[in-house]
Design an enzyme around this catalytic site. Structure first.
Site, mmCIF file in Angstrom:
data_model
loop_
_atom_site.group_PDB
_atom_site.id
_atom_site.type_symbol
_atom_site.label_atom_id
_atom_site.label_comp_id
_atom_site.label_asym_id
_atom_site.label_seq_id
_atom_site.Cartn_x
_atom_site.Cartn_y
_atom_site.Cartn_z
ATOM 1 C CG ASP A 298 0.680 0.656 16.146
ATOM 2 O OD1 ASP A 298 0.317 0.139 15.084
ATOM 3 O OD2 ASP A 298 1.769 0.434 16.691
ATOM 4 N N GLY B 118 -0.678 -2.335 10.249
ATOM 5 C CA GLY B 118 -1.839 -3.113 10.683
ATOM 6 C C GLY B 118 -2.959 -2.176 11.071
ATOM 7 C CG HIS B 119 -4.945 0.190 8.803
ATOM 8 N ND1 HIS B 119 -4.406 1.267 9.438
ATOM 9 C CD2 HIS B 119 -4.537 0.268 7.518
ATOM 10 C CE1 HIS B 119 -3.680 1.963 8.568
ATOM 11 N NE2 HIS B 119 -3.735 1.376 7.408
ATOM 12 C CE LYS C 80 -1.496 5.003 10.398
ATOM 13 N NZ LYS C 80 -0.730 4.927 11.643
ATOM 14 C CD GLN D 297 4.646 1.757 8.562
ATOM 15 O OE1 GLN D 297 4.820 2.386 7.539
ATOM 16 N NE2 GLN D 297 4.114 0.564 8.555
HETATM 17 P P1 IMP Z 1 9.973 -2.087 9.761
HETATM 18 O O1 IMP Z 1 9.008 -1.093 9.232
HETATM 19 O O2 IMP Z 1 9.429 -3.478 9.830
HETATM 20 O O3 IMP Z 1 11.310 -2.024 9.074
HETATM 21 O O4 IMP Z 1 10.276 -1.702 11.298
HETATM 22 C C1 IMP Z 1 10.951 -0.480 11.644
HETATM 23 C C2 IMP Z 1 10.331 0.138 12.890
HETATM 24 O O5 IMP Z 1 9.023 0.598 12.602
HETATM 25 C C3 IMP Z 1 10.178 -0.827 14.076
HETATM 26 O O6 IMP Z 1 10.379 -0.100 15.285
HETATM 27 C C4 IMP Z 1 8.737 -1.269 13.975
HETATM 28 O O7 IMP Z 1 8.223 -1.696 15.224
HETATM 29 C C5 IMP Z 1 8.091 0.023 13.509
HETATM 30 N N1 IMP Z 1 6.834 -0.189 12.776
HETATM 31 C C6 IMP Z 1 6.680 -0.628 11.514
HETATM 32 N N2 IMP Z 1 5.385 -0.663 11.167
HETATM 33 C C7 IMP Z 1 4.697 -0.227 12.234
HETATM 34 C C8 IMP Z 1 3.312 0.004 12.484
HETATM 35 O O8 IMP Z 1 2.420 -0.188 11.645
HETATM 36 N N3 IMP Z 1 3.015 0.475 13.719
HETATM 37 C C9 IMP Z 1 3.964 0.744 14.645
HETATM 38 N N4 IMP Z 1 5.251 0.551 14.455
HETATM 39 C C10 IMP Z 1 5.636 0.072 13.268
#
Ligand code: IMP
Length: 428
Positions: free
Chosen positions: A13, A40-41, A16, A224
């Site tokens: 977040d 999410g962008h 990007k 991420q």
């Molecule tokens: P998952 O990717 O849904 O398995 O979540 C694993 C961890 O990554 C959790 O703490 C989510 O909040 C975090 N996470 C996954 N995608 C994002 C993102 O795009 N931005 C921030 N945190 C993320």
């Protein structure tokens, strides 16, 4: 030839989408190399139009760019079609989107298992996005995954789904007391969805290597961030893939020696969604100020992000594990109007000063930030066009971050719009 990796330096977040969009005009290909619709962008065009993208590379908003969902990505076909439909409804040309034949398909049972597992874990939960990402990558590694190219062979698809559901249904029914999924129904649904994306399936690793040979410019867009990397992040509070720069070569199918630039995206403060340690997290009015001023709400889940001051230990670590050559510092404008801006320069871990990421999980859980206070600035910086336009204290803040993180701050975001970026050194 240029292959630029764009990677979040913190917990994701960082903004990007804005960087991808800024580089858009100079780039021929934009590739997603890991993750799925957990990302999410948000991209804001000069017209003021806002787009929230989850699965599709943000280069889709720049006409003429070829976009690739690489082999390292997990693709939820329903989400893909909804996102494509949403873009087409707003007259965005999506014809340049290709999907790797080797990317994995995220199936309804992955979503079901993600949700029940998190509920089962209770207060030990990871805080996942609930999108089925972890279970899909588990199947990939366990070699029972379904890949995008499997939709081209109905018999194989049915065999794979049946084999996967044999065990998954036992788990869903016997452990979690949920309904079993019908393999035939799952196959039918996927085949129906495939009609909407079949024509986009391609050997994208071949196409990308050919593009690099033709001296085209490829942007490899990570989702991420560094600290959510399954190997280099704050395990187990991480995602299930490798956002770090090395993952770009694997997830796109190009040689690591093809990567020419690693651009780190660094927010001027720190945020995190989900569970896990966060040394500079603020629970006071400053945290509330950053959340409100920075609009810190997850694009994918709508969850409030945890907020804290800039952590230079993390930035130094990100510079190293990714080989970051340049930083794009985002959201500097959010820090305007603070008397002082603290920077975490080191941690205190069990009474000792530590300059680098603690080696153990326990060490990181015990880390207390050691702050250096930088004088703040009150001016509105949203219209600044050059580094010299910035107030002296904002310049000093950036120079200090640069010194502490060990890489050049080449771009600075001073507002959400596409044109609200100061370019100090060109990336391409
Ligand atoms: P998952 O990717 O849904 O398995 O979540 C694993 C961890 O990554 C959790 O703490 C989510 O909040 C975090 N996470 C996954 N995608 C994002 C993102 O795009 N931005 C921030 N945190 C993320």
């Amino acid at each position: 030839m240029a292959a630029i990796v764009l990677i979040g330096a913190q917990w994701g977040d960082e903004g990007k989408g804005k960087a991808t969009d800024l580089l858009g005009g100079q780039i021929n290909w934009v590739v997603r190399y890991q993750g799925g619709n957990n990302a999410g962008h948000t991209v804001v065009l000069p017209s003021g139009e806002t787009f929230a993208l989850h699965l599709i590379p943000s280069g889709i908003l720049t006409p003429g760019v070829q976009n690739v969902i690489g082999n390292g990505v997990v693709v939820d076909p329903g989400v893909l079609l909804t996102e494509l439909g949403g873009l087409e409804d707003r007259d965005v040309d999506t014809s340049g989107l290709l999907i790797s034949a080797d990317a994995h398909l995220l199936m309804p049972y992955h979503v079901a298992i993600d949700k029940v597992t998190e509920r089962f874990l209770g207060n030990k939960k990871i805080g996942t996005t609930g999108r089925g990402i972890g279970p899909c990558y588990q199947d990939k590694i366990a070699r029972v995954g379904v890949r995008v190219a499997d939709v081209l062979d109905e018999k194989i698809l049915a065999q794979k789904v049946e084999a996967a559901l044999e065990l998954k249904n036992q788990i869903l029914v016997k452990i979690y007391n949920r309904k079993a999924l019908d393999p035939a129904q799952v196959v039918d649904e996927v085949l129906g969805q495939a009609e909407g994306f079949k024509h986009r399936i391609a050997d994208t690793r071949l196409l990308l290597n050919q593009a690099l040979e033709r001296n085209e410019t490829v942007l490899l867009e990570g989702s991420q961030g560094t600290l959510l990397d399954v190997d280099h992040g704050t395990y187990p509070y991480v995602t299930s893939s490798n956002p770090t720069a090395g993952g770009a070569a694997v997830g796109a199918g190009i040689g690591p020696n093809k990567i020419t630039t690693v651009l780190g995206i660094l927010k001027a403060y720190t945020t995190r969604v989900g569970s896990g340690p966060f040394p500079t997290e603020l629970f006071d009015e400053h945290g509330a100020y950053l959340a409100k001023t920075g609009g810190e709400v997850g694009v994918t889940t709508g969850r409030a992000r945890r907020c804290g001051w800039f952590d230079a230990v993390i930035a130094r670590y990100a510079t190293r594990v990714n080989g970051i050559t340049d930083y794009f510092l985002t959201k500097l404008d959010v820090l305007s109007s603070l008397d002082t801006v603290p920077i975490c320069v080191a941690y205190e871990v069990d009474g000792e000063r530590v300059e680098d990421m603690p080696m153990t999980q326990t060490g990181f859980h015990h880390a207390k930030p050691i702050y250096e206070e930088m004088p703040g600035w009150w001016e509105d910086i949203s219209q600044c066009k050059t580094f010299e336009d910035l107030p002296q204290n904002a310049q000093n803040y950036i120079l200090r971050l640069e010194e502490l993180s060990g890489a050049h701050v080449s771009c600075i975001g001073v507002g959400p719009g596409r044109d609200q970026t100061i370019v100090r050194r060109a990336i391409v």
